[in-house]
Design a protein around this motif. Structure first.
Motif, PDB file in Angstrom:
ATOM      1  N   ASP A 189      49.405  21.243  14.741  1.00 24.92           N
ATOM      2  CA  ASP A 189      47.960  20.571  14.776  1.00 24.92           C
ATOM      3  C   ASP A 189      48.789  19.574  15.605  1.00 24.92           C
ATOM      4  OD1 ASP A 189      46.477  22.729  14.266  1.00 24.92           O
ATOM      5  OD2 ASP A 189      46.183  21.807  12.475  1.00 24.92           O
ATOM      6  N   ASN A 216      47.849  36.893  16.576  1.00 25.56           N
ATOM      7  CA  ASN A 216      47.351  36.027  14.822  1.00 25.56           C
ATOM      8  C   ASN A 216      47.221  38.127  14.429  1.00 25.56           C
ATOM      9  OD1 ASN A 216      47.308  33.807  16.081  1.00 25.56           O
ATOM     10  ND2 ASN A 216      45.000  34.733  17.182  1.00 25.56           N
ATOM     11  N   PHE A 230      42.851  28.765   9.013  1.00 25.21           N
ATOM     12  CA  PHE A 230      41.858  28.589  10.237  1.00 25.21           C
ATOM     13  C   PHE A 230      40.569  28.622   9.518  1.00 25.21           C
ATOM     14  CE2 PHE A 230      45.390  30.645  12.642  1.00 25.21           C
ATOM     15  CZ  PHE A 230      45.657  29.371  13.422  1.00 25.21           C
ATOM     16  N   ASP A 231      39.387  27.704   9.958  1.00 23.26           N
ATOM     17  CA  ASP A 231      37.962  27.947   8.977  1.00 23.26           C
ATOM     18  C   ASP A 231      37.526  29.234   9.874  1.00 23.26           C
ATOM     19  OD1 ASP A 231      36.861  27.767  11.589  1.00 23.26           O
ATOM     20  OD2 ASP A 231      37.098  25.244  11.241  1.00 23.26           O
ATOM     21  N   LYS A 268      34.503  29.967  11.897  1.00 20.32           N
ATOM     22  CA  LYS A 268      34.582  30.028  13.469  1.00 20.32           C
ATOM     23  C   LYS A 268      35.450  30.253  14.475  1.00 20.32           C
ATOM     24  CE  LYS A 268      32.482  27.332  16.618  1.00 20.32           C
ATOM     25  NZ  LYS A 268      31.354  25.618  16.619  1.00 20.32           N
ATOM     26  N   THR A 269      36.913  29.779  14.020  1.00 14.67           N
ATOM     27  CA  THR A 269      38.271  29.575  14.634  1.00 14.67           C
ATOM     28  C   THR A 269      38.988  30.759  14.452  1.00 14.67           C
ATOM     29  OG1 THR A 269      38.623  27.905  13.736  1.00 14.67           O
ATOM     30  CG2 THR A 269      40.329  28.648  15.183  1.00 14.67           C
ATOM     31  N   GLN A 270      38.441  31.726  13.096  1.00 20.23           N
ATOM     32  CA  GLN A 270      39.025  32.891  12.809  1.00 20.23           C
ATOM     33  C   GLN A 270      38.449  33.680  13.935  1.00 20.23           C
ATOM     34  OE1 GLN A 270      38.053  33.356   8.516  1.00 20.23           O
ATOM     35  NE2 GLN A 270      39.909  32.284   7.851  1.00 20.23           N
ATOM     36  N   LYS A 275      36.694  33.162  16.647  1.00 20.59           N
ATOM     37  CA  LYS A 275      37.393  32.962  17.578  1.00 20.59           C
ATOM     38  C   LYS A 275      38.231  33.554  18.250  1.00 20.59           C
ATOM     39  CE  LYS A 275      37.972  28.630  20.686  1.00 20.59           C
ATOM     40  NZ  LYS A 275      39.933  28.523  20.552  1.00 20.59           N
ATOM     41  N   LEU A 276      39.434  33.513  17.334  1.00 24.47           N
ATOM     42  CA  LEU A 276      40.729  34.262  17.594  1.00 24.47           C
ATOM     43  C   LEU A 276      41.100  35.397  18.027  1.00 24.47           C
ATOM     44  CD1 LEU A 276      42.697  31.714  15.724  1.00 24.47           C
ATOM     45  CD2 LEU A 276      42.724  31.615  18.295  1.00 24.47           C
TER      46      LEU A 276
END
Ligand SMILES: NC(=O)c1ccc[n+]([C@@H]2O[C@H](COP(=O)([O-])OP(=O)(O)OC[C@H]3O[C@@H](n4cnc5c(N)ncnc54)[C@H](OP(=O)(O)O)[C@@H]3O)[C@@H](O)[C@H]2O)c1
Length: 254
Positions: free
Chosen positions: A101, A192, A202-203, A205-207, A209-210
């Motif tokens: 990050d 991924n 990841f949170d 939302k990111t999971q 999104k990915l």
């Protein structure tokens, strides 16, 4: 007869995630798997679980950043089985926020060295040790586990991108230098894949999104990678050498 019957396969970093799945799928297909980890008791636990298959797995403590560990890994494997057919260079530096990050300039040189030492030099060490044995046998299969940023680039995790890109070059070199000894070297560039190291990083939302970035709209399963590995090392792929195959649910398209 099982596809990988009596093959001897070293899988680096096979106590968790993708490496663990590769060890399981290879065992299901009849291979004798050498399970490696920096943690011997964890490796022994995995071997105990693999004992349900009719194969002969063993556990060897290995840190791929330590030369002596690699020598011991290769010698012990050779002494036990008399041969080494397959090497899967899977071990990778843990996905830490510190390196993933942070921006390129904020990561100290030590960060680059740490990731390169495990992911790239670790694979080089294993290849250097195993190739003379494969060369003598006039047979062998090596798979390097890379990542899609090595092909497409990424705006995060520069040490990973740099180290994994080196694996693409390593793969091409080994294919061209050692193909004549019937040693095939290929590479997987992973997107991924749902291992605890990545998914839980990841949170939610990111999971999601990915997942949506892929044409298949999901994360890959560790078995998706393991099944591809078992195909590549099989005779069904006997004319494939030096390639990087993208396993990312259809995101980075070549
Ligand atoms: N999951 C993904 O989405 C993804 C995407 C692209 C690429 N990849 C690559 O796929 C490989 C496996 O990833 P994963 O998600 O399954 O990771 P993981 O769950 O963290 O597993 C990594 C494995 O590597 C081992 N390891 C770490 N450092 C090591 C060292 N110095 N020497 C020996 N073993 C070491 C760990 O074993 P111990 O801790 O027990 O020693 C562990 O078994 C890595 O190379 C990773 O970069 C993964």
């Amino acid at each position: 007869m099982d596809e990988l019957s009596n093959k001897v396969a070293i899988v680096t970093g096979s106590t968790k995630g993708i490496g663990k799945s590769i060890a399981e799928v290879f065992s299901q297909k009849g291979a004798n798997v050498v399970v490696t980890s920096r943690n011997l008791s964890l490796a022994k636990e995995i071997v105990k679980n693999l004992n349900s298959y009719d194969t002969d797995p063993i556990a060897i403590k290995t840190d791929v950043t330590i030369d002596d560990d690699i020598s011991n890994l290769i010698q012990t494997t050779k002494d036990h089985y008399g041969k080494i057919d397959i090497l899967i260079n899977n071990a990778g530096y843990p996905l830490t926020s510190e390196y993933w990050d942070s921006s390129f300039t904020d990561i100290g040189l030590e960060g680059y060295k740490n990731v390169i030492d495990a992911d790239l030099l670790g694979s080089i060490r294993c290849c250097k040790a195993v190739i003379p044995i494969m060369k003598k046998a006039n047979s062998g299969n090596i798979i390097n586990i890379s990542s899609t940023p090595a092909i497409a680039g990424h705006d995060k995790g520069a040490p990973y991108t740099v180290a994994k890109a080196g694996l693409l070059g390593l793969t091409k070199h080994l294919a061209l230098e050692y193909g004549k000894y019937n040693i095939r070297t290929n590479c997987l560039a992973l997107g991924n894949i749902k291992s605890s190291a990545t998914f839980e990083h990841f949170d939610s939302k990111t999971q999601q999104k990915l997942a949506n970035e892929t044409s298949l709209k999901r994360w890959g399963d560790t078995n998706d990678v393991a099944n591809t590995c078992s195909l590549i090392v099989s005779d069904n792929f006997s004319f494939v050498n030096g390639q990087t195959i993208v396993i990312d649910g259809g995101n980075v398209l070549l």
